[in-house]
Design an enzyme around this catalytic site. Sequence first.
Site, PDB file in Angstrom:
ATOM      1  N   GLY A 263     -41.756 -18.436  39.667  1.00 31.30           N
ATOM      2  CA  GLY A 263     -43.217 -18.238  39.605  1.00 31.30           C
ATOM      3  C   GLY A 263     -43.618 -17.423  38.397  1.00 31.30           C
ATOM      4  O   GLY A 263     -44.563 -16.631  38.458  1.00 31.30           O
TER       5      GLY A 263
ATOM      6  N   GLN B 225     -44.110 -17.562  33.928  1.00 29.46           N
ATOM      7  CA  GLN B 225     -45.163 -18.064  33.042  1.00 29.46           C
ATOM      8  C   GLN B 225     -45.516 -19.512  33.344  1.00 29.46           C
ATOM      9  O   GLN B 225     -46.684 -19.888  33.506  1.00 29.46           O
ATOM     10  CB  GLN B 225     -44.691 -17.952  31.580  1.00 29.46           C
ATOM     11  CG  GLN B 225     -44.546 -16.516  31.083  1.00 29.46           C
ATOM     12  CD  GLN B 225     -45.881 -15.912  30.713  1.00 29.46           C
ATOM     13  OE1 GLN B 225     -46.710 -15.643  31.591  1.00 29.46           O
ATOM     14  NE2 GLN B 225     -46.093 -15.732  29.439  1.00 29.46           N
TER      15      GLN B 225
ATOM     16  N   ASP C  81     -40.002 -17.103  44.364  1.00 29.98           N
ATOM     17  CA  ASP C  81     -39.243 -16.379  43.347  1.00 29.98           C
ATOM     18  C   ASP C  81     -38.271 -15.436  44.044  1.00 29.98           C
ATOM     19  O   ASP C  81     -38.270 -15.328  45.272  1.00 29.98           O
ATOM     20  CB  ASP C  81     -40.198 -15.623  42.400  1.00 29.98           C
ATOM     21  CG  ASP C  81     -39.670 -15.534  40.970  1.00 29.98           C
ATOM     22  OD1 ASP C  81     -40.343 -16.012  40.030  1.00 29.98           O
ATOM     23  OD2 ASP C  81     -38.563 -14.994  40.810  1.00 29.98           O
TER      24      ASP C  81
ATOM     25  N   ARG D 156     -31.824 -23.301  22.912  1.00 30.48           N
ATOM     26  CA  ARG D 156     -31.925 -23.518  24.361  1.00 30.48           C
ATOM     27  C   ARG D 156     -30.524 -23.402  24.996  1.00 30.48           C
ATOM     28  O   ARG D 156     -30.369 -22.918  26.101  1.00 30.48           O
ATOM     29  CB  ARG D 156     -32.528 -24.892  24.654  1.00 30.48           C
ATOM     30  CG  ARG D 156     -33.999 -25.029  24.217  1.00 30.48           C
ATOM     31  CD  ARG D 156     -34.517 -26.430  24.474  1.00 30.48           C
ATOM     32  NE  ARG D 156     -35.927 -26.593  24.111  1.00 30.48           N
ATOM     33  CZ  ARG D 156     -36.372 -26.952  22.913  1.00 30.48           C
ATOM     34  NH1 ARG D 156     -35.486 -27.149  21.913  1.00 30.48           N
ATOM     35  NH2 ARG D 156     -37.652 -27.101  22.655  1.00 30.48           N
TER      36      ARG D 156
ATOM     37  N   HIS E 242     -33.549 -32.724  24.901  1.00 27.69           N
ATOM     38  CA  HIS E 242     -34.634 -31.751  24.661  1.00 27.69           C
ATOM     39  C   HIS E 242     -34.092 -30.669  23.736  1.00 27.69           C
ATOM     40  O   HIS E 242     -33.770 -29.561  24.152  1.00 27.69           O
ATOM     41  CB  HIS E 242     -35.105 -31.142  25.978  1.00 27.69           C
ATOM     42  CG  HIS E 242     -36.282 -30.216  25.806  1.00 27.69           C
ATOM     43  ND1 HIS E 242     -37.409 -30.559  25.092  1.00 27.69           N
ATOM     44  CD2 HIS E 242     -36.495 -28.959  26.266  1.00 27.69           C
ATOM     45  CE1 HIS E 242     -38.253 -29.559  25.103  1.00 27.69           C
ATOM     46  NE2 HIS E 242     -37.739 -28.564  25.811  1.00 27.69           N
TER      47      HIS E 242
HETATM   48  O1  TXD Z   1     -39.720 -28.568  28.202  1.00 23.34           O
HETATM   49  C1  TXD Z   1     -39.006 -27.782  28.854  1.00 23.34           C
HETATM   50  N1  TXD Z   1     -38.222 -28.222  29.824  1.00 23.34           N
HETATM   51  C2  TXD Z   1     -39.036 -26.294  28.516  1.00 23.34           C
HETATM   52  C3  TXD Z   1     -38.417 -25.443  29.601  1.00 23.34           C
HETATM   53  C4  TXD Z   1     -40.363 -25.819  28.094  1.00 23.34           C
HETATM   54  C5  TXD Z   1     -40.630 -24.475  28.113  1.00 23.34           C
HETATM   55  C6  TXD Z   1     -39.806 -23.488  28.858  1.00 23.34           C
HETATM   56  N2  TXD Z   1     -38.551 -24.010  29.303  1.00 23.34           N
HETATM   57  C7  TXD Z   1     -37.732 -23.204  30.229  1.00 23.34           C
HETATM   58  O2  TXD Z   1     -38.369 -23.030  31.498  1.00 23.34           O
HETATM   59  C8  TXD Z   1     -37.462 -21.816  29.754  1.00 23.34           C
HETATM   60  O3  TXD Z   1     -36.501 -21.808  28.719  1.00 23.34           O
HETATM   61  C9  TXD Z   1     -36.949 -21.188  31.034  1.00 23.34           C
HETATM   62  O4  TXD Z   1     -35.594 -21.547  31.230  1.00 23.34           O
HETATM   63  C10 TXD Z   1     -37.802 -21.869  32.107  1.00 23.34           C
HETATM   64  C11 TXD Z   1     -38.916 -21.017  32.645  1.00 23.34           C
HETATM   65  O5  TXD Z   1     -39.701 -20.567  31.607  1.00 23.34           O
HETATM   66  P1  TXD Z   1     -40.829 -19.443  31.921  1.00 23.34           P
HETATM   67  O6  TXD Z   1     -41.545 -19.159  30.651  1.00 23.34           O
HETATM   68  O7  TXD Z   1     -41.597 -19.814  33.140  1.00 23.34           O
HETATM   69  O8  TXD Z   1     -39.896 -18.184  32.253  1.00 23.34           O
HETATM   70  P2  TXD Z   1     -40.295 -16.889  33.118  1.00 23.34           P
HETATM   71  O9  TXD Z   1     -41.731 -16.556  32.934  1.00 23.34           O
HETATM   72  O10 TXD Z   1     -39.220 -15.880  32.826  1.00 23.34           O
HETATM   73  O11 TXD Z   1     -40.122 -17.393  34.636  1.00 23.34           O
HETATM   74  C12 TXD Z   1     -38.863 -17.674  35.152  1.00 23.34           C
HETATM   75  C13 TXD Z   1     -38.899 -17.225  36.601  1.00 23.34           C
HETATM   76  C14 TXD Z   1     -39.017 -15.688  36.751  1.00 23.34           C
HETATM   77  O12 TXD Z   1     -40.179 -15.366  37.494  1.00 23.34           O
HETATM   78  C15 TXD Z   1     -37.747 -15.292  37.466  1.00 23.34           C
HETATM   79  O13 TXD Z   1     -37.902 -14.220  38.375  1.00 23.34           O
HETATM   80  C16 TXD Z   1     -37.418 -16.583  38.196  1.00 23.34           C
HETATM   81  O14 TXD Z   1     -37.674 -17.589  37.226  1.00 23.34           O
HETATM   82  N3  TXD Z   1     -36.047 -16.642  38.655  1.00 23.34           N
HETATM   83  C17 TXD Z   1     -35.698 -17.255  39.796  1.00 23.34           C
HETATM   84  N4  TXD Z   1     -36.463 -17.924  40.676  1.00 23.34           N
HETATM   85  C18 TXD Z   1     -35.787 -18.428  41.742  1.00 23.34           C
HETATM   86  N5  TXD Z   1     -34.450 -18.296  41.951  1.00 23.34           N
HETATM   87  C19 TXD Z   1     -33.695 -17.617  41.065  1.00 23.34           C
HETATM   88  N6  TXD Z   1     -32.360 -17.467  41.279  1.00 23.34           N
HETATM   89  C20 TXD Z   1     -34.317 -17.061  39.926  1.00 23.34           C
HETATM   90  N7  TXD Z   1     -33.864 -16.348  38.852  1.00 23.34           N
HETATM   91  C21 TXD Z   1     -34.933 -16.101  38.098  1.00 23.34           C
END
Ligand code: TXD
Length: 311
Positions: free
Chosen positions: A11, A13, A34, A91, A178
């Site tokens: 949950g 960005q 989360d 990545r 990607h």
């Molecule tokens: O085109 C695409 N596929 C890409 C993907 C485009 C942009 C971003 N891309 C990837 O998405 C980026 O490299 C990250 O690997 C993910 C998520 O990006 P975001 O910007 O949303 O990262 P955040 O804000 O850090 O959110 C990740 C959340 C954060 O709230 C953590 O607490 C949670 O993931 N998190 C978890 N949730 C559930 N279960 C577990 N184990 C967990 N670990 C961390």
Amino acid sequence: MAKNKISLIGGGQIGGNLALLAAQKELGDVIIFDIPKAEGMVKGKALDLMQLRPHDGYDVTITGSSDYKDIADSDVIIITAGIPRKPGMDREDLLGINLGIMKDVAENVKKHAPNAFVIVISNPLDAMVYAFHKVSGFAKNKVVGMAGALDSGRFRAFIAMETGFSVQDVTCMVLGGHGDTMVPITRLATVGGVPVTALISSERLKAIEDRTRVAGGEIVKLFGNGSAFYAPAQSAIEMAESYLRDKKRVIPCASLCEGEFGVEGYFIGVPSVIGAGGVEKVLEFDLTSEEQAELNNTLEAVEKTIGETGL
Ligand code: TXD
């Protein structure tokens, strides 16, 4: 008629924007899931979104949770769990940490929402969607990676910015992995059906292709901490909506290829029909020898990352 249920695993960005967009489209009730240390964040985002609803009039519920039981029987699962890039990172640098997270997520989704259509977003995308499929054992039509929709959207945006014409009329696709080896199919890009090659010089088209390949890194550099989230969220919602409303959209997605485009056993960005059956079909077409060579090159990058997963 029972409302659809969409659970967002992660949950942050992107996850927060997924929740807003899903609510605005009234796709269904939303669970923002989360880890416990982020429970306050997702409960706060959910409450804030619940208070946004009266202004726009959409009757869905949004709930924050860190209890996997709350995702039970979800129709759609969208996974952003993991860490994003920092400047200077590829990545692929995220693989170690995010692979461990994805394995945990896959086990829990398999247990609590075995019939869901799963859209993976976490990076490195090509490896993460592969890992989810391997660990969860979900059928190939129920697992898809979101990347091509975003990369194609970026390509379309740059063409619209170059020409000044409406983004609505720019169509094109970006295939492959990607990463920096992704394959913009410029030959088939059009503005209102007019080939872009008739509108933009070859030099400028090459610059636009190059910028598309590194568009994610451009934003990571500008942010200094984190990566793009608005366009990634919208791209995934487009895919979720096509599934939930059986729209049969044709969207470049990381789908499991079993012979298509000469790819065997890997998730790679290909034109995919998304409807009530999930990824219903991969649409093949003849590539030029140059395009096929670029696809083979990107496949090598995907194979390398997959190899590092040990799956
Ligand atoms: O085109 C695409 N596929 C890409 C993907 C485009 C942009 C971003 N891309 C990837 O998405 C980026 O490299 C990250 O690997 C993910 C998520 O990006 P975001 O910007 O949303 O990262 P955040 O804000 O850090 O959110 C990740 C959340 C954060 O709230 C953590 O607490 C949670 O993931 N998190 C978890 N949730 C559930 N279960 C577990 N184990 C967990 N670990 C961390």
